[in-house]
Design an enzyme around this catalytic site. Structure first.
Site, PDB file in Angstrom:
ATOM      1  N   ASP A   1       0.759  -1.261   0.000  1.00  0.00           N
ATOM      2  CA  ASP A   1       0.000   0.000   0.000  1.00  0.00           C
ATOM      3  C   ASP A   1       0.788   1.310   0.000  1.00  0.00           C
ATOM      4  O   ASP A   1       1.693   1.479   0.821  1.00  0.00           O
ATOM      5  CB  ASP A   1      -0.867   0.096   1.252  1.00  0.00           C
ATOM      6  CG  ASP A   1      -1.632  -1.155   1.578  1.00  0.00           C
ATOM      7  OD1 ASP A   1      -1.484  -2.155   0.887  1.00  0.00           O
ATOM      8  OD2 ASP A   1      -2.389  -1.108   2.553  1.00  0.00           O
TER       9      ASP A   1
ATOM     10  N   GLN B   1       4.089   0.717   2.233  1.00  0.00           N
ATOM     11  CA  GLN B   1       4.357  -0.497   2.977  1.00  0.00           C
ATOM     12  C   GLN B   1       5.504  -1.235   2.301  1.00  0.00           C
ATOM     13  O   GLN B   1       5.508  -1.412   1.082  1.00  0.00           O
ATOM     14  CB  GLN B   1       3.101  -1.394   2.959  1.00  0.00           C
ATOM     15  CG  GLN B   1       1.914  -0.796   3.655  1.00  0.00           C
ATOM     16  CD  GLN B   1       1.985  -1.005   5.148  1.00  0.00           C
ATOM     17  OE1 GLN B   1       1.681  -2.070   5.631  1.00  0.00           O
ATOM     18  NE2 GLN B   1       2.412   0.002   5.884  1.00  0.00           N
TER      19      GLN B   1
ATOM     20  N   SER C   1      -0.767   0.325   7.391  1.00  0.00           N
ATOM     21  CA  SER C   1      -1.141   1.528   6.637  1.00  0.00           C
ATOM     22  C   SER C   1      -1.760   2.636   7.482  1.00  0.00           C
ATOM     23  O   SER C   1      -2.326   2.393   8.543  1.00  0.00           O
ATOM     24  CB  SER C   1      -2.093   1.148   5.509  1.00  0.00           C
ATOM     25  OG  SER C   1      -1.352   0.442   4.536  1.00  0.00           O
TER      26      SER C   1
ATOM     27  N   ASP D   1      -5.914   0.998   9.170  1.00  0.00           N
ATOM     28  CA  ASP D   1      -5.732   1.950   8.079  1.00  0.00           C
ATOM     29  C   ASP D   1      -6.446   3.287   8.332  1.00  0.00           C
ATOM     30  O   ASP D   1      -7.329   3.698   7.561  1.00  0.00           O
ATOM     31  CB  ASP D   1      -6.175   1.339   6.736  1.00  0.00           C
ATOM     32  CG  ASP D   1      -5.604  -0.057   6.528  1.00  0.00           C
ATOM     33  OD1 ASP D   1      -4.526  -0.331   7.080  1.00  0.00           O
ATOM     34  OD2 ASP D   1      -6.246  -0.878   5.852  1.00  0.00           O
TER      35      ASP D   1
ATOM     36  N   GLU E   1     -10.606  -2.456   3.881  1.00  0.00           N
ATOM     37  CA  GLU E   1      -9.295  -1.889   4.181  1.00  0.00           C
ATOM     38  C   GLU E   1      -9.184  -0.510   3.530  1.00  0.00           C
ATOM     39  O   GLU E   1      -9.822  -0.223   2.517  1.00  0.00           O
ATOM     40  CB  GLU E   1      -8.191  -2.802   3.638  1.00  0.00           C
ATOM     41  CG  GLU E   1      -8.248  -4.208   4.238  1.00  0.00           C
ATOM     42  CD  GLU E   1      -7.069  -5.079   3.827  1.00  0.00           C
ATOM     43  OE1 GLU E   1      -6.368  -5.570   4.711  1.00  0.00           O
ATOM     44  OE2 GLU E   1      -6.853  -5.270   2.621  1.00  0.00           O
TER      45      GLU E   1
HETATM   46  C1  FRU Z   1      -3.858  -3.703   2.534  1.00  0.00           C
HETATM   47  C2  FRU Z   1      -3.343  -4.033   3.912  1.00  0.00           C
HETATM   48  C3  FRU Z   1      -3.783  -3.008   4.920  1.00  0.00           C
HETATM   49  C4  FRU Z   1      -2.754  -3.139   5.997  1.00  0.00           C
HETATM   50  C5  FRU Z   1      -1.517  -3.406   5.191  1.00  0.00           C
HETATM   51  C6  FRU Z   1      -0.525  -4.306   5.847  1.00  0.00           C
HETATM   52  O1  FRU Z   1      -3.087  -4.236   1.528  1.00  0.00           O
HETATM   53  O2  FRU Z   1      -3.755  -5.321   4.294  1.00  0.00           O
HETATM   54  O3  FRU Z   1      -5.098  -3.178   5.384  1.00  0.00           O
HETATM   55  O4  FRU Z   1      -2.647  -1.986   6.781  1.00  0.00           O
HETATM   56  O5  FRU Z   1      -1.931  -3.991   3.975  1.00  0.00           O
HETATM   57  O6  FRU Z   1       0.633  -4.416   5.063  1.00  0.00           O
END
Ligand code: FRU
Length: 473
Positions: A19, A35, A80, A143, A203
């Site tokens: 993300d 990420q 995130s 998130d 998410e």
């Molecule tokens: C979406 C997600 C988010 C989370 C992150 C973890 O791709 O699952 O919800 O914060 O990736 O890497």
């Protein structure tokens, strides 16, 4: 194996990118975080990687902003979140996680602050500022998306509960450290499939207003319905609603997929004045063996702009800044496609294509990354009979680890009968904007040096009005 890394998109040298996070513009500098797992081309405890840009097109890597340190509420990962300018103090509002004994993750809201360079981050002693979901049955709680609201702040958090389905939790606070749960901004049953299915958990909710419409975007997570070979299989697609927030509840007017391709997820907003700029995460459409061979995974999409027209219709287009990448174009004028196809005088692995055609009662095909012998091509087709725009990647690659597939959506051409496509191609990523209404992000892996052609062809009485191709650099 050819190097199939996009040249103009943000990708990691090695490891795994997911993300986009914390997108912001502070004192004129654009900041993108994402990420990132440096350990290998597979998801693992993420940190926030950081890049900056002066022009939204060329990016400079910066030191890691925040990484898990094995202690505290973010001991197991910096998931995130977003970055806001809190009265002069850039503040990251993120998901802090710790592994639990049963193989899950605690999910809390944490803060970190920086000076205005955004280069040095300090965790807030008050962490976590939200210790977890109020509903003990929540499947996830993550998130945070925060924006100023009156004298304080509003926060959205993605969540979901069985058997209800996905939800957006709403919080309000006078400052970034004291939050009160206000209820759910939106919830939707996992059993609903029309106009689109939205699964058990949501998410990365994002909310912004455009021309009087509140645009709400989130991504559909559901581990009970998994997708083929691609990883992670529980992540489905991003959706977008238009509507209006009234008394803390979101009233939906329309709901659809934000991206109809196979390979876009977790899009995040950067609200810059009255512009909503969006980056998505494009995963690899490869088997695990393919990802291991490649050695890195994940790209951010090009920045695109999302808006609502005054009558509430959604539009998307590549950010205007991307025009800075264009070289000298090759243009072809009106051609009757019934008499044969048109191959652009400009080809390449990184190109922007603009096509205007009238399919009339037939079909128009635009092939990109096509070799002259028809062994590889990514085909974008419009069929006037079915009103279907499709991106067919099933012959895009001869590499056995490439997943391929065909994605489609409905597009009405309106009274002009004209199809307008803008397609951005960068080695292994193709982003298609059809009439600013239907967008596809797809990953393709052409193996042949000769797979660089751009060819328009037709069936029936189709006419080409214009084909313009710019090399991108
Ligand atoms: C979406 C997600 C988010 C989370 C992150 C973890 O791709 O699952 O919800 O914060 O990736 O890497």
């Amino acid at each position: 194996m050819r190097d199939l890394r996009p040249r103009l998109h943000i990708t990691p040298c090695s490891g795994w990118l997911n993300d986009p996070n914390g997108l912001c513009r502070i004192d004129g500098t654009w900041h993108v975080f994402h990420q990132f797992n440096p350990v290998g081309p597979t998801w693992g405890p993420p940190r926030w990687a950081h890049l900056t840009s002066q022009d939204l097109v060329h990016w400079t890597e910066q030191p890691t902003a925040l990484a898990p340190e094995g202690v505290g509420p973010d001991a197991g990962g910096i998931w995130s979140g977003c970055v806001v300018d809190d009265h002069g103090t850039p503040t990251a509002v993120y998901t802090g996680v710790e592994a639990t004994a049963d193989g899950g993750w605690t999910q809390t809201v944490c803060l970190a602050t920086s000076d205005r360079s955004l280069l040095t981050w300090t965790r807030d002693p008050a962490n976590p500022v939200i210790a977890g979901p109020l509903d003990p049955a929540a499947i996830g709680f993550r998130d945070p998306w925060v924006f100023p609201d009156g004298d304080g702040w509003t926060m959205l958090i993605g969540t979901g509960v069985d058997p209800d389905g996905g939800k957006v939790a709403l919080f309000h606070g006078p400052d970034l450290r004291s939050w009160t749960f206000q209820g759910y901004l939106l919830e939707r049953a996992a059993t609903e499939t029309e106009p689109t299915w939205t699964g058990r958990m949501w998410e990365c909710p994002q909310l912004a207003r455009s021309n009087g419409t509140d645009i709400l975007v989130w991504s559909v997570w559901d581990d009970q319905r998994q997708v083929g070979q691609r990883v992670p299989a529980e992540l489905h697609y991003p959706v977008v609603a238009t509507g209006r927030v009234v008394d803390g509840a979101y009233r939906v007017d329309t709901l659809q997929r934000l991206d109809h391709g196979a390979d876009c997820y977790a899009p995040a907003f950067l609200v810059d004045g009255d512009r909503i700029i969006v980056w998505g995460w494009s995963w690899e459409s490869l088997t695990e063996a393919g990802r291991t061979e490649q050695g890195w995974a994940g790209a951010l999409t090009f920045p695109r702009v999302l808006w609502a027209t005054p009558d509430g219709e959604l539009r998307q287009a590549p950010a205007a800044e991307l025009r800075a990448l264009r070289g000298v174009p090759a243009t072809h004028g009106p051609t009757d496609l019934g008499a044969g196809g048109v191959r652009s005088a400009c080809d390449g692995q990184a190109v922007e294509v603009f096509l205007r055609a009238r399919p009339r009662d037939g079909r128009v095909h635009l092939d990109v990354l096509a070799d002259p012998d028809g062994r590889e091509r990514t085909r974008i087709s419009y069929d006037a009979a079915t009103h279907e725009l499709a991106v067919d990647c099933s012959r895009a690659s001869r590499w056995s680890e490439a997943i391929g597939g065909r994605q489609a959506g409905r597009l009405d051409l309106g009274a002009s009968g004209a199809l307008e496509l803008t397609v951005l191609v960068d080695v292994s990523i193709v982003e298609v904007f059809a009439g600013q209404r239907l967008v596809f992000t797809d990953r393709v892996y052409p193996t042949l040096e000769a797979s660089t052609g751009i060819v328009v062809s037709g069936e029936g009485a189709a006419l080409l009005d214009e084909l313009t191709v710019w090399p991108l650099d």
